[in-house]
Design a protein around this motif. Structure first.
Motif, PDB file in Angstrom:
ATOM      1  N   UNK A 118       0.836  -1.186   0.164  1.00 10.52           N
ATOM      2  CA  UNK A 118       0.019   0.250   0.067  1.00 10.52           C
ATOM      3  C   UNK A 118       0.894   1.318  -0.230  1.00 10.52           C
ATOM      4  N   UNK A 119       0.569   2.257  -0.693  1.00 17.30           N
ATOM      5  CA  UNK A 119       1.209   3.572  -0.799  1.00 17.30           C
ATOM      6  C   UNK A 119       0.717   4.196   0.457  1.00 17.30           C
ATOM      7  N   UNK A 120       1.633   4.976   1.213  1.00 15.93           N
ATOM      8  CA  UNK A 120       1.441   5.668   2.362  1.00 15.93           C
ATOM      9  C   UNK A 120       1.775   7.161   2.094  1.00 15.93           C
ATOM     10  N   UNK A 121       0.965   7.970   2.467  1.00 16.93           N
ATOM     11  CA  UNK A 121       1.172   9.428   2.231  1.00 16.93           C
ATOM     12  C   UNK A 121       1.821  10.003   3.438  1.00 16.93           C
ATOM     13  N   UNK A 122       2.515  10.913   3.245  1.00 17.52           N
ATOM     14  CA  UNK A 122       3.243  11.666   4.487  1.00 17.52           C
ATOM     15  C   UNK A 122       2.358  12.328   5.350  1.00 17.52           C
TER      16      UNK A 122
END
Length: 134
Positions: free
Chosen positions: A117-121
């Motif tokens: 999964x892509x995790x946003x900052x």
């Protein structure tokens, strides 16, 4: 001691600090001691005040020129024993850690190695500096 005396003392000590006539650290320590004494007394008196408030039918009432509001007991719900809740809480904690890591790494997104999964900052903000007295 009357409230006016307390208010006058607070105004005097503040003026002395602002005018350079008193040390700010000493004043802060004294005011902190007063606040702790008042908070302690408030806590001890509150139970008796709640009993007195039961004499009033309405939740909001006036006594001695002050408006009081009775606040009913709150319902407390615990979920930490529910397996699904625990699982989601752990997942949330992992996402928070990864999001913080992404923010500290120049604000770029990162990929969770476990899920892909892509995790946003995360968005990081700062409070004003302060001082505490013990």
């Amino acid at each position: 001691m009357e409230i006016k005396q307390i208010t006058d003392y607070c105004e005097t000590i503040t003026a002395q600090v602002v005018d350079g006539e008193a040390y700010a650290l000493t004043a802060l320590a004294e005011l902190n001691d007063m606040a702790q004494a008042i908070a302690s007394a408030q806590e001890r008196v509150k139970e008796y005040a709640l009993r007195e408030a039961l004499n009033y039918d309405k939740n909001k009432f006036t006594f001695a020129g002050r408006t009081f509001t009775k606040v009913p007991a709150r319902q407390m719900v615990k979920y930490d024993h529910v397996p699904q809740w625990k699982e989601l809480a752990e997942r949330r904690k992992r996402i928070e850690q990864l999001s913080l890591q992404a923010a500290k790494t120049f604000g770029v997104t990162i990929v969770d190695d476990e899920t892909g999964e892509v995790i946003e900052p995360a968005q990081i903000s700062y409070t004003k500096p302060s001082i505490s007295v013990k």
